[in-house]
Design an enzyme around this catalytic site. Structure first.
Site, short mmCIF file in Angstrom:
data_model
loop_
_atom_site.label_atom_id
_atom_site.label_comp_id
_atom_site.label_asym_id
_atom_site.label_seq_id
_atom_site.Cartn_x
_atom_site.Cartn_y
_atom_site.Cartn_z
N LYS A 94 -12.58 0.37 4.73
CA LYS A 94 -11.21 1.06 4.48
C LYS A 94 -10.71 0.31 3.21
CE LYS A 94 -8.36 1.92 7.82
NZ LYS A 94 -8.31 2.75 7.09
N GLU A 103 -3.29 -1.93 7.57
CA GLU A 103 -4.14 -1.21 8.49
C GLU A 103 -5.07 -2.35 9.46
OE1 GLU A 103 -5.14 2.34 5.33
OE2 GLU A 103 -6.63 0.85 5.62
#
Ligand code: 5RP
Length: 219
Positions: A94, A103
Site C-alpha cells: 500500500k 493507513e
C-alpha cells in the site's frame, strides 16, 4: 468493464460488511472514493469515520459524514481500504497514494480490515508495484543507500510530501517472497517512518471486482 468499474463493484460489495452503527475506518484512493460515495446513502447509521488522509477526510465531509481523530475513539469494528497489490495471504503493498502510515495505524486499530480492489491487484509475489517507504526528509539519502543494500532501486517521489510532512521513496525491483521479514528489516532502518508492506497486519477479507462479479478471498 474498465478498472474503475471493477473498483466500484468491489466497493459496492464491501457495503455488506458494514456494522449497523458506530465509527468506520476509511482508507484512501480511487477505490475508496467509490466507497465513500456509496456511504452517502447509509451515513445516517454511523456516528462518523476515522480517515487515513486529508483527501478522504475532505470527501467524507462533503457527503456529511463527521470525521474523528483516532485518539478520540476506541478500536474500530471495521476498516475499508484499497491496495496496490495483494498476495493470496492478503499481505499487501500500500501507499501508492502516499497515505501508508495513517493507513497502517488505522488498520492496526481495527478489528476487521476489508480490502477492496480491482482484480489486477491480486499477484502471486508482491513487488512488481514499486514499494512505497515513508521517510523523514533528512534521512532520504541514508535510507536510499540501505534500501539498495537490500536489493532494491529506490526512487524519490519528487514534489510529493505526505500528510505527515515526510517524503516517499518508491523501491523498484523488489521481489517480496517473505513480506513480514522484509517489513521488519525496512522498519529497522533509522529514518524510516513506515514501509508500505502490510504483512504483520494483512487484510482479513479481500474483495476483488472481476468481469464475472465480485470475488471474495478470505485466507
Ligand atoms: C493509498 C493506498 C491505496 O489504497 C492504493 O494506492 C490503491 O489505490 P487505488 O484504489 O486508487 O487503486 O494505499 O496510500
Amino acid at each position: 468493464m474498465n478498472a474503475d468499474e471493477l473498483k466500484r463493484q468491489a466497493a459496492e460489495a464491501a457495503l455488506e460488511y458494514l456494522p449497523d452503527s458506530g465509527v468506520l475506518g476509511i482508507g484512501t484512493g480511487s477505490t475508496v472514493n467509490h466507497f465513500i460515495d456509496l456511504l452517502a446513502d447509509v451515513k445516517g447509521r454511523y456516528e462518523g469515520a476515522v480517515s487515513s488522509s486529508e483527501a478522504s477526510t475532505e470527501r467524507l465531509k462533503k457527503i456529511g459524514m463527521p470525521v474523528f481523530d483516532l485518539n478520540s475513539v476506541g478500536d474500530l469494528e471495521i476498516y475499508v481500504d484499497g491496495a496496490d497489490e495483494s498476495n493470496h495471504y492478503l499481505h499487501l503493498i500500500k501507499g501508492g497514494g502516499g497515505a501508508l502510515t495513517r493507513e497502517k495505524i488505522i488498520a492496526a486499530a481495527s478489528k476487521k480490515f476489508v480490502c477492496i480492489a480491482d482484480e489486477s491487484k491480486l499477484v502471486d509475489i508482491l513487488g512488481a508495484f514499486p514499494l512505497p517507504v515513508e521517510v523523514i526528509p533528512m534521512a532520504r539519502s541514508y535510507v536510499a543507500r540501505q534500501l539498495v543494500k537490500l536489493g532494491g532501486t529506490p526512487v524519490w517521489r519528487e514534489n510529493f510530501i505526505t500528510d505527515n510532512g515526510n517524503i516517499i521513496l518508491d523501491v523498484h525491483n523488489m521481489e517480496i517472497a517473505e513480506p513480514v521479514k522484509l517489513e521488519t528489516e525496512i522498519n529497522q532502518i533509522a529514518g524510516v517512518v513506515t514501509v508500505g508492506i502490510f504483512g504483520y497486519r494483512p487484510a482479513d477479507v479481500l474483495i476483488l471486482g472481476t468481469e464475472s462479479g465480485p470475488r471474495t478471498i478470505v485466507p
